[in-house]
Scaffold this motif. Structure first.
Motif, PDB file in Angstrom:
ATOM      1  N   UNK A 304       0.916  -0.925  -0.314  1.00 12.13           N
ATOM      2  CA  UNK A 304      -0.256   0.124  -0.030  1.00 12.13           C
ATOM      3  C   UNK A 304       0.902   1.517  -0.453  1.00 12.13           C
ATOM      4  N   UNK A 305       1.882   1.134   0.380  1.00 14.46           N
ATOM      5  CA  UNK A 305       2.784   2.344   1.150  1.00 14.46           C
ATOM      6  C   UNK A 305       4.025   2.710  -0.341  1.00 14.46           C
ATOM      7  N   UNK A 306       3.587   1.598  -1.514  1.00 16.47           N
ATOM      8  CA  UNK A 306       4.621   1.151  -2.310  1.00 16.47           C
ATOM      9  C   UNK A 306       6.121   0.524  -2.356  1.00 16.47           C
ATOM     10  N   UNK A 307       5.958   0.034  -1.244  1.00 16.19           N
ATOM     11  CA  UNK A 307       7.623  -0.902  -0.829  1.00 16.19           C
ATOM     12  C   UNK A 307       7.563  -2.664  -1.637  1.00 16.19           C
ATOM     13  N   UNK A 308       8.120  -3.485  -1.343  1.00 16.68           N
ATOM     14  CA  UNK A 308       8.623  -4.422  -1.741  1.00 16.68           C
ATOM     15  C   UNK A 308       8.206  -5.355  -0.585  1.00 16.68           C
ATOM     16  N   UNK A 309       7.800  -6.377  -0.702  1.00 16.02           N
ATOM     17  CA  UNK A 309       8.017  -7.830   0.349  1.00 16.02           C
ATOM     18  C   UNK A 309       9.010  -8.499  -0.842  1.00 16.02           C
ATOM     19  N   UNK A 310      10.588  -8.582   0.345  1.00 20.17           N
ATOM     20  CA  UNK A 310      11.137  -9.628   0.076  1.00 20.17           C
ATOM     21  C   UNK A 310      11.327 -10.773   0.746  1.00 20.17           C
ATOM     22  N   UNK A 311      11.163 -10.639   1.603  1.00 13.45           N
ATOM     23  CA  UNK A 311      11.851 -11.631   2.465  1.00 13.45           C
ATOM     24  C   UNK A 311      11.234 -11.849   3.709  1.00 13.45           C
ATOM     25  N   UNK A 312      11.097 -13.654   4.033  1.00 13.69           N
ATOM     26  CA  UNK A 312      10.493 -14.220   4.985  1.00 13.69           C
ATOM     27  C   UNK A 312      11.694 -14.921   5.959  1.00 13.69           C
ATOM     28  N   UNK A 313      12.092 -14.432   6.621  1.00  8.51           N
ATOM     29  CA  UNK A 313      12.983 -14.989   7.025  1.00  8.51           C
ATOM     30  C   UNK A 313      13.227 -16.081   8.118  1.00  8.51           C
ATOM     31  N   UNK A 314      13.883 -16.939   8.090  1.00  7.20           N
ATOM     32  CA  UNK A 314      13.519 -17.845   9.569  1.00  7.20           C
ATOM     33  C   UNK A 314      14.503 -17.536  10.937  1.00  7.20           C
ATOM     34  N   UNK A 315      14.246 -17.315  12.129  1.00 12.46           N
ATOM     35  CA  UNK A 315      14.847 -16.961  13.027  1.00 12.46           C
ATOM     36  C   UNK A 315      16.369 -17.749  13.013  1.00 12.46           C
ATOM     37  N   UNK A 316      17.818 -16.879  13.075  1.00  8.48           N
ATOM     38  CA  UNK A 316      18.549 -17.603  13.298  1.00  8.48           C
ATOM     39  C   UNK A 316      18.823 -18.222  14.530  1.00  8.48           C
ATOM     40  N   UNK A 317      19.814 -19.082  14.072  1.00  9.72           N
ATOM     41  CA  UNK A 317      20.282 -20.226  15.891  1.00  9.72           C
ATOM     42  C   UNK A 317      20.729 -19.497  15.687  1.00  9.72           C
ATOM     43  N   UNK A 318      20.772 -18.131  16.691  1.00  4.73           N
ATOM     44  CA  UNK A 318      21.920 -17.520  17.335  1.00  4.73           C
ATOM     45  C   UNK A 318      21.016 -16.736  18.810  1.00  4.73           C
ATOM     46  N   UNK A 319      21.777 -16.462  20.071  1.00  4.38           N
ATOM     47  CA  UNK A 319      21.077 -15.777  20.635  1.00  4.38           C
ATOM     48  C   UNK A 319      20.149 -16.529  21.375  1.00  4.38           C
ATOM     49  N   UNK A 320      18.477 -15.846  22.279  1.00  4.71           N
ATOM     50  CA  UNK A 320      17.294 -16.306  22.261  1.00  4.71           C
ATOM     51  C   UNK A 320      16.863 -16.867  21.605  1.00  4.71           C
ATOM     52  N   UNK A 321      17.029 -17.761  20.454  1.00  7.29           N
ATOM     53  CA  UNK A 321      16.970 -18.625  19.791  1.00  7.29           C
ATOM     54  C   UNK A 321      15.444 -19.894  19.904  1.00  7.29           C
ATOM     55  N   UNK A 322      15.875 -20.407  21.011  1.00  3.68           N
ATOM     56  CA  UNK A 322      15.257 -21.182  21.444  1.00  3.68           C
ATOM     57  C   UNK A 322      13.393 -20.517  22.199  1.00  3.68           C
ATOM     58  N   UNK A 323      14.155 -19.371  22.224  1.00  3.60           N
ATOM     59  CA  UNK A 323      13.090 -17.770  22.625  1.00  3.60           C
ATOM     60  C   UNK A 323      11.951 -17.908  21.681  1.00  3.60           C
ATOM     61  N   UNK A 324      12.437 -18.003  20.398  1.00  2.00           N
ATOM     62  CA  UNK A 324      11.879 -17.038  19.266  1.00  2.00           C
ATOM     63  C   UNK A 324      11.400 -18.005  18.187  1.00  2.00           C
ATOM     64  N   UNK A 325      12.710 -19.553  18.222  1.00  2.00           N
ATOM     65  CA  UNK A 325      12.150 -19.893  16.671  1.00  2.00           C
ATOM     66  C   UNK A 325      11.248 -21.138  17.136  1.00  2.00           C
TER      67      UNK A 325
END
Length: 427
Positions: A304-325
């Motif tokens: 709607x704002x003219x931006x381009x959806x580019x990537x949906x990433x998988x949360x990386x295996x670092x930091x608080x990964x167990x909380x977010x994965x």
């Protein structure tokens, strides 16, 4: 920027909860600004509010034993060196700089490692200007958290852009420079000019795209509208496009609320008025955006704002990964459900994609092969350009959340990229 304990809503919490949050903030970086506090967080929904989860430390982000260690040290006001030693031990156990960023991605110039750059993919070089190695506010999931916690031996930062220009002269295959951090748009425009203008003046024949990785559209849109040097920033963007290059803002946007404010909409419009392209990406993160409706709304808001959806990433295996994965099977389902809700203009977002050691690996679907379910995977980008576009199969595992948790299908001993990677790591 606000310290955790100075925020009234945090100060009102029970003492033990405050202590736990402070313990997490000692290990993982915390920084927040008034825009996030006042415009994005719905305090009536805390702690379940997605933007609160996105920006504030939570007790379960640390292993319970590690949380207890730091909490106990804070409780007894332990000596600073004892507290720091415990914190550093925990930080180094959280897989800082995953996917070979330190061991495989750092290039050399004249036989010397260039610590302020990364060159993983043939066409793209990452540059980390020293003044841009912080952010307007920190995302709790961020895979670049080691940049912000004082681990200097793990920090990427470059003082001058001359090395970047010289490196590009020697590598004409590079078409894209990604200026990243941290967030380069915490820099004043004068400092950002000192990075970009040498690239324009050099007139490198191969360089056609300059990218800037930023969360500023979401966390401080005033950078593009009312900051004292906002107009100069937009003039700099104009200069890039006038030189015949594409300027792309690689905007990190995790939730549709980040585009719902008048300030954010104005910022996107101003950026686009320069000819720059806004491409939006974010990881799929539990407790923040692990819902197909959220992603569909996010992509619609961007288009709607003219931006381009580019990537949906998988949360990386670092930091608080167990909380977010989020397991890959569920990530695939969320992505598919979201794609089915939107028009073709929104379906430019690729995913769910893992930025893993061999490259960007997308989960395309689930197939049945020989009576067994398999993940169909594809290399969107590869450390070896010959890998780009290659498809391969992995055994279906509903719990797997990262590439190294998968096993090759069909009884193969390893994936096609594993032996070449071992050879590369031995060099």
């Amino acid at each position: 920027m606000r310290d955790l304990e100075t925020i009234p809503q945090i100060a009102a919490l029970p003492a033990e909860i405050r202590l736990q949050l402070c313990a997490v903030a000692r290990v993982l970086p915390f920084r927040v600004n008034r825009y996030v506090l006042e415009e994005l967080i719905d305090w009536s929904r805390v702690p379940d509010d997605p933007i609160y989860q996105l920006t504030f430390p939570q007790p379960d982000m640390l292993d319970s034993a590690d949380l207890q260690i730091v909490t106990d040290l804070l409780r007894v006001a332990a000596p600073a060196n004892e507290l720091e030693a415990a914190v550093r031990r925990i930080q180094r156990g959280l897989n800082p700089h995953p996917a070979g960023q330190v061991t495989l991605n750092v290039p050399t110039l004249g036989g010397q490692a260039v610590r302020g750059m990364q060159h993983k993919y043939r066409e793209t070089v990452l540059f980390f200007p020293a003044q841009g190695q912080t952010c307007h506010a920190y995302c709790t999931y961020c895979f670049r958290w080691p940049q912000f916690v004082g681990l200097d031996d793990l920090k990427f930062a470059a003082r001058e852009s001359e090395q970047l220009v010289e490196y590009l002269r020697r590598h004409p295959e590079v078409t894209d420079v990604l200026i990243t951090g941290g967030d380069p748009l915490v820099m004043r425009t004068a400092a950002l000019r000192r990075t970009i203008e040498p690239l324009l003046a050099a007139r490198l024949p191969g360089l056609t795209n300059i990218r800037i990785g930023t969360k500023a559209l979401a966390y401080w849109p005033y950078r593009f509208t009312t900051d004292p040097d906002a107009d100069d920033l937009l003039r700099l963007f104009d200069e890039v496009t006038e030189h015949g290059m594409q300027l792309a803002l690689m905007a990190h946007a995790s939730h549709p609320r980040e585009f719902a404010t008048t300030a954010a909409a104005s910022a996107v419009r101003r950026v686009r008025s320069t000819g720059a392209v806004v491409r939006c990406q974010a990881p799929l993160i539990r407790r923040v955006n692990d819902d197909a409706q959220v992603w569909a709304d996010l992509w619609r808001a961007q288009v709607r704002l003219g931006a381009v959806p580019y990537y949906m990433f998988v949360e990386r295996d670092t930091g608080p990964k167990e909380y977010f994965k989020v397991p890959l099977a569920r990530a695939l389902a969320i992505y598919g459900d979201a794609q089915r809700q939107v028009s073709g203009l929104c379906r430019t977002a690729r995913g769910p994609s893992m930025s893993a050691t061999p490259g960007k690996v997308v989960v395309d679907g689930v197939l049945e092969v020989g009576g067994k379910q398999c993940f169909s995977l594809r290399m969107l980008q590869g450390r070896d350009p010959a890998w780009v576009g290659r498809t391969f199969l992995a055994e279906y595992d509903e719990r797997a959340a990262w590439l190294d948790e998968l096993r090759p299908a069909g009884g193969e001993p390893e994936f096609f990229f594993q032996r070449p990677l071992r050879d590369l790591q031995r060099r």
